[in-house]
Write a protein that holds these residues in place. Structure first.
Motif, mmCIF file in Angstrom:
data_model
loop_
_atom_site.group_PDB
_atom_site.id
_atom_site.type_symbol
_atom_site.label_atom_id
_atom_site.label_comp_id
_atom_site.label_asym_id
_atom_site.label_seq_id
_atom_site.Cartn_x
_atom_site.Cartn_y
_atom_site.Cartn_z
ATOM 1 N N MET A 1 40.219 -34.802 55.384
ATOM 2 C CA MET A 1 40.402 -34.951 53.887
ATOM 3 C C MET A 1 39.100 -34.634 53.118
ATOM 4 N N GLU A 2 39.511 -34.039 51.936
ATOM 5 C CA GLU A 2 38.359 -33.782 51.130
ATOM 6 C C GLU A 2 38.799 -34.340 49.739
ATOM 7 N N PHE A 3 37.805 -34.878 49.146
ATOM 8 C CA PHE A 3 37.714 -35.390 47.692
ATOM 9 C C PHE A 3 38.506 -34.376 46.693
ATOM 10 N N SER A 4 39.336 -34.550 45.845
ATOM 11 C CA SER A 4 39.524 -33.708 44.873
ATOM 12 C C SER A 4 38.628 -33.230 43.985
ATOM 13 N N LYS A 5 38.587 -31.852 43.455
ATOM 14 C CA LYS A 5 37.693 -31.401 42.714
ATOM 15 C C LYS A 5 37.193 -32.361 41.268
ATOM 16 N N LYS A 6 38.058 -32.734 40.845
ATOM 17 C CA LYS A 6 38.221 -33.872 39.914
ATOM 18 C C LYS A 6 37.112 -35.004 40.030
ATOM 19 N N LEU A 7 37.328 -35.522 41.372
ATOM 20 C CA LEU A 7 36.584 -36.706 41.957
ATOM 21 C C LEU A 7 35.155 -36.031 42.015
ATOM 22 N N GLN A 8 34.920 -34.866 42.587
ATOM 23 C CA GLN A 8 33.708 -34.363 42.840
ATOM 24 C C GLN A 8 32.714 -34.018 41.824
ATOM 25 N N GLN A 9 33.552 -33.826 40.477
ATOM 26 C CA GLN A 9 32.926 -33.369 39.309
ATOM 27 C C GLN A 9 32.543 -34.607 38.455
ATOM 28 N N LEU A 10 32.878 -35.875 38.905
ATOM 29 C CA LEU A 10 32.414 -37.130 37.874
ATOM 30 C C LEU A 10 30.889 -37.014 38.250
ATOM 31 N N PRO A 11 30.346 -37.852 37.198
ATOM 32 C CA PRO A 11 28.811 -37.963 37.560
ATOM 33 C C PRO A 11 28.593 -39.138 38.096
ATOM 34 N N THR A 12 27.440 -39.085 38.744
ATOM 35 C CA THR A 12 26.899 -40.390 39.703
ATOM 36 C C THR A 12 27.061 -41.241 38.753
#
Length: 388
Positions: A1-12
């Motif tokens: 499973m990969e995180f969604s693109k939206k989740l990956q775009q969120l700032p640290t």
């Protein structure tokens, strides 16, 4: 499973990373003075706790809350604004109950903007504003906050292109992280600016109860025409030491409030009714506890500033909030100085660059430890011989 693109775009998550560093130092058995947190250190006042206990025993509060919050809390928010700021609020159309104002600040772009739209954010500013940018698929321009302008944005300095494309504006006074405060004249200018450019204003009033030197912070909604263009978000986290209770509200323009309520109809079932009942008691009962708390923070501020100046650290006293915004010594970046303090003095502060590009050159210090610990922190810094 990969995180969604939206989740990956969120700032640290800036504060989560800071907590990790502090916890690692504590695990080593070090006596860390944590000045980097924004978590109130005092307990919730007893009368509010008692109100929760009594409400929790009422079986009526064990059911789902009404989607838009209990009527008692909406009325309490309206009564609070009338008593504290002489602002009339319709509890049925101009109040949205929030599970803490972070939720409101993050969800607002989803409720009032379309993908690709632009919003204006203060820099430095609360890092979680950027979460709403990503989740809303929107863009943003920054309004730099400079000490020479009392950490207020200069609308005249914005380009015509930026002003033309902005549809939503975030403000926050008393300010996190700078401790700056807004004036009535500034809010009047903000209303004129918003009307001229058709911009929605959202004022984050999280530290509304914490103003120093006898100056009560100004509510944006006290300004004539403010409800025509915007809203204000108020949390009980700071005023009543209820950070873990996760309760707050937005008040103001009925159409914007309705937008918030609609998106929350789909995301939440409001808050535990007993917490809402206790929040209503907090807002409508004696405010003596808030007065005592404000005095506590002012004493701590005075100790911090006096001690910093004693060792040659040229600092400016914050006018509000429970933070101080302190310049780093020559030759250091914000992050280098923060790391130096943690590694060599067991003091945790928040590096200014974590609040935006224009936060570079500063660290944020919380007034959330005792006066004795603040004195000890400055003594430890003095031993590093960074100031003359």
């Amino acid at each position: 499973m990969e995180f969604s693109k939206k989740l990956q775009q969120l700032p640290t998550q800036f504060f989560a990373a800071l907590v990790q560093k502090v916890n690692a130092a504590l695990a080593e058995g070090r006596d860390v003075i944590n000045l980097g947190q924004g978590n109130p250190d005092q307990p919730t006042p007893p009368h509010i706790i008692k109100a929760l206990q009594e409400a929790a025993e009422n079986p009526q509060h064990h059911k789902y809350s009404p989607f838009r919050g209990i009527a008692e809390l909406r009325q309490a928010a309206a009564d609070f604004y009338k008593r504290e700021y002489n602002v009339d609020i319709d509890p049925n159309t101009e109040v949205a109950i929030l599970g803490g104002t972070k939720i409101g600040l993050v969800e607002l772009p989803l409720a009032v903007l379309n993908p690709g739209d632009y919003m204006l954010l203060p820099d430095p500013g609360y890092p979680d504003y950027l979460s709403g940018v990503v989740l809303g698929d929107v863009n943003f321009d920054v309004m730099p906050l400079f000490a020479e302008n009392d950490f207020l944005p200069d609308y005249k300095a914005l380009s015509d292109e930026v002003k033309a494309r902005a549809k939503l504006l975030y403000l926050n006074y008393p300010n996190n992280p700078t401790g700056g405060t807004a004036t009535q004249e500034f809010f009047e200018e903000t209303v004129r600016f918003a009307k001229e450019h058709n911009i929605i204003v959202s004022h984050d009033f999280a530290y509304g109860a914490i103003g120093f030197d006898g100056n009560k912070p100004v509510s944006f909604l006290q300004t004539e025409g403010a409800k025509d263009v915007g809203i204000e978000m108020y949390t009980l986290s700071k005023t009543f030491n209820m950070a873990g209770w996760r309760i707050g509200f937005a008040v103001g323009n009925a159409k914007i409030i309705e937008a918030i309520n609609i998106i929350q109809d789909h995301l939440f079932c409001s808050q535990f009714p007993a917490v809402q009942q206790a929040a209503a008691i907090a807002l409508t009962s004696s405010q003596d506890c808030a007065v005592v708390l404000r005095a506590t923070y002012e004493r701590r501020r005075n100790v911090l500033i006096e001690e910093a100046k004693r060792i040659g650290w040229q600092v400016t006293a914050p006018k509000g909030s429970f933070f101080a915004w302190l310049p780093v010594p020559l030759g250091y970046t914000s992050e280098q100085f923060a790391n130096l303090l943690l590694d060599n003095a067991d003091i945790a502060v928040a590096a200014g660059n974590g609040f935006g590009e224009y936060g570079e050159g500063y660290v944020r210090v919380g007034l959330l430890v005792s006066e004795e610990r603040l004195r000890e922190a400055i003594i430890r810094i003095e031993k590093l011989h960074l100031f003359k």
